[in-house]
Design a protein around this motif. Structure first.
Motif, PDB file in Angstrom:
ATOM      1  N   GLU A 122       2.390  -2.068  -1.018  1.00 19.52           N
ATOM      2  CA  GLU A 122       3.817  -1.757  -0.867  1.00 19.52           C
ATOM      3  C   GLU A 122       4.268  -0.741  -1.910  1.00 19.52           C
ATOM      4  OE1 GLU A 122       3.510  -6.072   0.665  1.00 19.52           O
ATOM      5  OE2 GLU A 122       2.551  -4.811  -0.827  1.00 19.52           O
ATOM      6  N   SER A 162       5.714   2.912  -0.914  1.00 21.29           N
ATOM      7  CA  SER A 162       7.109   3.208  -1.254  1.00 21.29           C
ATOM      8  C   SER A 162       7.216   4.428  -2.159  1.00 21.29           C
ATOM      9  CB  SER A 162       7.772   1.997  -1.918  1.00 21.29           C
ATOM     10  OG  SER A 162       7.269   1.787  -3.221  1.00 21.29           O
ATOM     11  N   THR A 202      10.309  -1.095   3.557  1.00 21.87           N
ATOM     12  CA  THR A 202       9.042  -1.721   3.178  1.00 21.87           C
ATOM     13  C   THR A 202       9.269  -2.860   2.191  1.00 21.87           C
ATOM     14  OG1 THR A 202       7.835   0.349   3.518  1.00 21.87           O
ATOM     15  CG2 THR A 202       6.784  -1.311   2.133  1.00 21.87           C
ATOM     16  N   GLY A 253      11.388  -5.687   4.101  1.00 21.27           N
ATOM     17  CA  GLY A 253      10.599  -6.227   5.200  1.00 21.27           C
ATOM     18  C   GLY A 253       9.402  -7.027   4.728  1.00 21.27           C
ATOM     19  N   SER A 254       8.764  -6.583   3.654  1.00 21.53           N
ATOM     20  CA  SER A 254       7.595  -7.307   3.144  1.00 21.53           C
ATOM     21  C   SER A 254       7.969  -8.709   2.686  1.00 21.53           C
ATOM     22  CB  SER A 254       6.957  -6.529   1.989  1.00 21.53           C
ATOM     23  OG  SER A 254       6.383  -5.332   2.455  1.00 21.53           O
ATOM     24  N   ALA A 307       5.755  -2.932   6.701  1.00 20.78           N
ATOM     25  CA  ALA A 307       5.803  -4.196   5.960  1.00 20.78           C
ATOM     26  C   ALA A 307       4.665  -5.124   6.370  1.00 20.78           C
ATOM     27  CB  ALA A 307       7.148  -4.883   6.181  1.00 20.78           C
ATOM     28  N   SER A 322       1.380  -5.999   3.943  1.00 15.40           N
ATOM     29  CA  SER A 322       1.318  -7.414   3.554  1.00 15.40           C
ATOM     30  C   SER A 322      -0.026  -8.050   3.894  1.00 15.40           C
ATOM     31  CB  SER A 322       2.447  -8.203   4.240  1.00 15.40           C
ATOM     32  OG  SER A 322       3.708  -7.796   3.764  1.00 15.40           O
ATOM     33  N   ASN A 375       8.059  -7.014  -5.107  1.00 14.42           N
ATOM     34  CA  ASN A 375       8.569  -6.148  -4.040  1.00 14.42           C
ATOM     35  C   ASN A 375       9.990  -5.682  -4.334  1.00 14.42           C
ATOM     36  OD1 ASN A 375       6.241  -6.247  -2.526  1.00 14.42           O
ATOM     37  ND2 ASN A 375       6.954  -7.884  -1.183  1.00 14.42           N
TER      38      ASN A 375
END
Length: 325
Positions: free
Chosen positions: A53, A57, A72, A75-76, A217, A221, A251
């Motif tokens: 992530e 990002s 991201t 959502g993660s 995401a 993950s 995150n």
């Protein structure tokens, strides 16, 4: 479109693989430097689960795609709880034994709420980024303190499970080899992810925020999915739950903090008005499941979580085309 989808999937797999090799190399280097295994397990490995992530990002922010980066991060956290924890609970009920986890859970909720202070105005600033990264530093210092305390007491199940999962072999040349390969693969893989995510967003007339919330995401993950399911199958309940708590904190603090430093500016307001509330809600549900008297997350809870993920996904893709700008 098919080519973009294939390249996106390949890119995500390469990001996850290179992140795994980077953590492996870092673990060997730390062990060689004499850092206690328990510290490595709670810091290097903890950050490692959020590394895909972080990489995506940062790459998205450098290309000016701030919505993809924010999607991201949020959502993660949703995927980690609803999908990953839900699937793992369906395979094997979890029981929370670790005192460390019960101390970490309130911090996850606090960090989640603090993220709202950053997102509410629809704009990220460098001050926001510094604030979030400061939270990450404080969190690292806190878990190092917990690790040292657990090392002295030697009675916490989470720390025992984390130490057992560390690599026990590997030399410095091997570590540097994997480190070099990971640093070569990562830029290429992240560019594949970001570029092809944009292609798919344009093709399906969806916002980059929605693509980040779901496709990216879920893809980034994968380490949490692998770790959680493996922990469930081995009966290592605390490490499975602990990875989700740690990943969700990182995150917010790092995956959201770095884009604020790299590309400050306005973002899609739906990230706060629509998606942030979902993230906080599922985080509260997660905490309540862990704090119950039985401290068990069983198959019923797993069904509830996975069902919630399906509903969230369906609503998101039904509403998203109507709201895309």
């Amino acid at each position: 479109m098919l080519l973009a989808t294939a390249l996106l999937i390949i890119g995500l797999l390469l990001v996850v693989y290179s992140a795994d090799r980077l953590v492996y190399a870092a673990s060997i280097l730390c062990r060689t430097l004499g850092i206690p295994p328990i510290i490595i397990g709670m810091t290097v490995v903890g950050i490692g689960t959020s590394l895909p992530e972080i990489i995506v990002s940062v790459a998205a922010s450098m290309h000016g795609q701030i919505d993809l980066a924010i999607g991201t991060a949020i959502g993660s956290n949703i995927v980690n709880i609803l999908l990953i924890l839900g699937l793992a609970a369906l395979l094997h009920p979890f029981t929370v034994h670790s005192d460390i986890l019960r101390r970490e859970m309130p911090l996850m909720l606090i960090v989640s709420l603090l993220a709202g202070c950053v997102l509410y105005n629809g704009e990220l600033s460098r001050i926001d980024g510094l604030f979030l990264l400061a939270l990450a530093v404080l969190w690292l210092l806190y878990i190092i303190k917990l690790a040292r305390l657990a090392e002295r007491q030697g009675n916490d199940s989470l720390t025992r499970e984390q130490v057992e999962e560390l690599p026990r072999d590997g030399s410095l040349p091997v570590a540097f080899l994997w480190l070099g390969l990971a640093l070569i693969i990562m830029p290429v893989a992240t560019r594949m992810v970001v570029d092809n995510a944009t292609v798919l967003a344009n093709y399906f007339a969806m916002s980059e925020l929605t693509i980040g919330l779901t496709v990216i995401a879920i893809g980034t993950s994968l380490p949490e999915l692998a770790t959680t399911i493996a922990g469930a199958r081995k009966g290592e309940d605390d490490i499975a739950i602990g990875n989700i708590i740690g990943a969700n904190i990182f995150n917010i603090a790092i995956v959201l903090g770095l884009p604020a430093l790299i590309a400050p500016g306005a973002f899609n307001p739906q990230a706060f008005t629509r998606d942030y509330g979902v993230m906080v809600l599922v985080s509260i549900v997660f905490a309540l499941l862990c704090w119950r008297r039985k401290r068990q997350i069983g198959k019923g809870a797993g069904l509830l979580l996975t069902g919630g993920f399906i509903v969230w996904l369906a609503m998101l893709y039904w509403v998203a085309p109507l709201l895309v700008e």
